[in-house]
Scaffold this motif. Sequence first.
Motif, PDB file in Angstrom:
ATOM      1  N   ILE A 202       0.895  -1.193  -0.097  1.00 28.99           N
ATOM      2  CA  ILE A 202      -0.012   0.096   0.143  1.00 28.99           C
ATOM      3  C   ILE A 202       1.037   1.334  -0.090  1.00 28.99           C
ATOM      4  O   ILE A 202       0.367   2.356  -0.453  1.00 28.99           O
ATOM      5  CB  ILE A 202      -1.038  -0.184   1.118  1.00 28.99           C
ATOM      6  N   ASP A 203       2.014   1.029   0.516  1.00 20.39           N
ATOM      7  CA  ASP A 203       2.813   2.601   0.563  1.00 20.39           C
ATOM      8  C   ASP A 203       3.857   2.470  -0.437  1.00 20.39           C
ATOM      9  O   ASP A 203       4.763   3.094  -0.496  1.00 20.39           O
ATOM     10  CB  ASP A 203       3.776   2.491   1.969  1.00 20.39           C
ATOM     11  N   ALA A 204       3.933   1.633  -1.524  1.00 13.72           N
ATOM     12  CA  ALA A 204       4.926   1.459  -2.453  1.00 13.72           C
ATOM     13  C   ALA A 204       4.796   2.802  -3.361  1.00 13.72           C
ATOM     14  O   ALA A 204       6.076   3.214  -3.686  1.00 13.72           O
ATOM     15  CB  ALA A 204       4.674   0.394  -3.544  1.00 13.72           C
ATOM     16  N   LEU A 205       3.675   3.334  -3.749  1.00 11.65           N
ATOM     17  CA  LEU A 205       3.901   4.495  -4.459  1.00 11.65           C
ATOM     18  C   LEU A 205       4.199   5.763  -3.733  1.00 11.65           C
ATOM     19  O   LEU A 205       4.929   6.520  -4.236  1.00 11.65           O
ATOM     20  CB  LEU A 205       2.226   4.727  -5.315  1.00 11.65           C
ATOM     21  N   PRO A 206       3.674   5.795  -2.374  1.00  7.73           N
ATOM     22  CA  PRO A 206       3.985   7.015  -1.710  1.00  7.73           C
ATOM     23  C   PRO A 206       5.790   6.911  -1.598  1.00  7.73           C
ATOM     24  O   PRO A 206       6.308   7.951  -1.653  1.00  7.73           O
ATOM     25  CB  PRO A 206       3.461   6.728  -0.350  1.00  7.73           C
ATOM     26  N   LYS A 207       6.251   5.576  -1.257  1.00  5.77           N
ATOM     27  CA  LYS A 207       7.786   5.635  -0.892  1.00  5.77           C
ATOM     28  C   LYS A 207       8.328   6.106  -2.412  1.00  5.77           C
ATOM     29  O   LYS A 207       9.622   6.737  -2.313  1.00  5.77           O
ATOM     30  CB  LYS A 207       8.086   4.317  -0.637  1.00  5.77           C
ATOM     31  N   LEU A 208       7.962   5.783  -3.478  1.00  8.44           N
ATOM     32  CA  LEU A 208       8.516   6.090  -4.729  1.00  8.44           C
ATOM     33  C   LEU A 208       8.613   7.469  -4.906  1.00  8.44           C
ATOM     34  O   LEU A 208       9.723   7.987  -5.253  1.00  8.44           O
ATOM     35  CB  LEU A 208       7.597   5.615  -6.005  1.00  8.44           C
ATOM     36  N   ILE A 209       7.516   8.344  -4.692  1.00  6.38           N
ATOM     37  CA  ILE A 209       7.435   9.683  -4.630  1.00  6.38           C
ATOM     38  C   ILE A 209       8.396  10.334  -3.668  1.00  6.38           C
ATOM     39  O   ILE A 209       8.997  11.270  -4.013  1.00  6.38           O
ATOM     40  CB  ILE A 209       5.974  10.171  -4.413  1.00  6.38           C
ATOM     41  N   GLU A 210       8.580   9.718  -2.459  1.00  2.11           N
ATOM     42  CA  GLU A 210       9.292  10.511  -1.532  1.00  2.11           C
ATOM     43  C   GLU A 210      10.982  10.261  -1.968  1.00  2.11           C
ATOM     44  O   GLU A 210      11.604  11.190  -1.795  1.00  2.11           O
ATOM     45  CB  GLU A 210       9.048   9.611   0.011  1.00  2.11           C
ATOM     46  N   SER A 211      11.281   9.113  -2.574  1.00  4.61           N
ATOM     47  CA  SER A 211      12.735   9.088  -2.981  1.00  4.61           C
ATOM     48  C   SER A 211      12.827   9.685  -4.012  1.00  4.61           C
ATOM     49  O   SER A 211      13.941  10.577  -4.162  1.00  4.61           O
ATOM     50  CB  SER A 211      12.831   7.547  -3.255  1.00  4.61           C
ATOM     51  N   CYS A 212      11.957  10.118  -4.989  1.00  2.73           N
ATOM     52  CA  CYS A 212      12.115  10.933  -6.122  1.00  2.73           C
ATOM     53  C   CYS A 212      12.147  12.631  -5.856  1.00  2.73           C
ATOM     54  O   CYS A 212      12.991  13.123  -6.251  1.00  2.73           O
ATOM     55  CB  CYS A 212      10.628  10.644  -6.977  1.00  2.73           C
ATOM     56  N   LEU A 213      11.492  12.821  -4.805  1.00  3.72           N
ATOM     57  CA  LEU A 213      11.423  14.106  -4.436  1.00  3.72           C
ATOM     58  C   LEU A 213      12.627  14.758  -3.706  1.00  3.72           C
ATOM     59  O   LEU A 213      12.696  15.830  -3.391  1.00  3.72           O
ATOM     60  CB  LEU A 213      10.312  14.550  -3.777  1.00  3.72           C
ATOM     61  N   THR A 214      13.233  13.624  -3.020  1.00  6.67           N
ATOM     62  CA  THR A 214      14.511  13.848  -2.168  1.00  6.67           C
ATOM     63  C   THR A 214      15.607  14.455  -3.068  1.00  6.67           C
ATOM     64  O   THR A 214      16.086  13.645  -4.015  1.00  6.67           O
ATOM     65  CB  THR A 214      14.690  12.480  -1.644  1.00  6.67           C
ATOM     66  N   PRO A 215      16.046  15.671  -2.871  1.00  5.68           N
ATOM     67  CA  PRO A 215      16.800  16.317  -3.826  1.00  5.68           C
ATOM     68  C   PRO A 215      18.312  15.717  -3.213  1.00  5.68           C
ATOM     69  O   PRO A 215      18.545  15.281  -2.232  1.00  5.68           O
ATOM     70  CB  PRO A 215      16.876  17.653  -3.664  1.00  5.68           C
TER      71      PRO A 215
END
Length: 345
Positions: A202-215
């Motif tokens: 269930i948290d696969a997509l939110p974790k993807l976004i968090e990693s992507c947004l981390t500069p």
Amino acid sequence: MRVRSIELLSLLLGTTVVAWEHTNEDEFRRAISGHNHALVAFIEPSTAASRALEPEWISATETEKKALISIDCSSAASLCQEFGVISYPALRFFDGHGKMTPYRGPRRASSILSYLKRAGRPSVTSLNSKEKIASFQSGDDYAVVARINAQEPHIKTAYDKLASQYRDRLSFGLAETKAPSTVSCYNNRDGQQFDISDLSNIDALPKLIESCLTPVIGEFTRANEMKYLQSGKSLVFYFTTTSKERDAYVDSMRSVAKMYKEYLSFVTVDAGEYGDLATPLGLASVPGLSVQNPMFGQVFPYPREKKITPEAVGGFLMDIVQGKVKPWDGTFSTDGGNGHGHDEL
């Protein structure tokens, strides 16, 4: 519109000053009651955060003036209270149909302008060709492309929900596929791509976004300081006084930050807003760079007399690892530098 004394003085001296051009209450209400969208900055001129936003906001208005509005809450307190403003600056997006949404993205001119472009599109853009996918994934600082199989409607539902939640920070595109569903996120600022095919959690997509947004090189603020300090990594601080200076540092140091990202967090600090953090890190002046190991309470200020370059900083980091640089002893030398000097902090 009020003219501040410093603006009047500058006019008398024949110089140009870039400053807020605030909207009055009547103009504001007309703007948000129409069908055009607007991003509104509710500011209080005396706060450091509002002063830090000013040059970025003014820079953005040079490109997009109509959709950017600012309100001075020191003279329109009741109006700001009406819209739930309790801290400054507060950025709110009005969609032209009565809906107001907080803007949570970076307070940089480029990010603000990118957000306005996203706001004019649906939360998810349909991509029906390879050409459209290629153009879309490179068309924003952060872009997400989902290739979803029609037999997995639950993934599309989760993706649509995610897009509504994060549309202020990323562009979301959707393409159909007969293969298993996959989602890719493109961090074009840092040249990074993140992919996921296992979407069962269930948290696969939110974790993807968090990693992507981390500069690769983030901006250290009061809001995220605990996240950095509790990450288990040492921090490489760079204090800067202008956004131009910050951008130049990030561009030049990005390769070094990528090399050490598993062990170090590179961050920039706005010296105008958080200048009080410089002295405990052994910096007598800014701009300046310092390395901190929060776990052991050690600080390693970069030598003030040395130029800050990727090669020099990389060498400095290796010297710390090899024990060639001793932790700062809490004193400043008489010439204002750092080291094992004379004046107790």
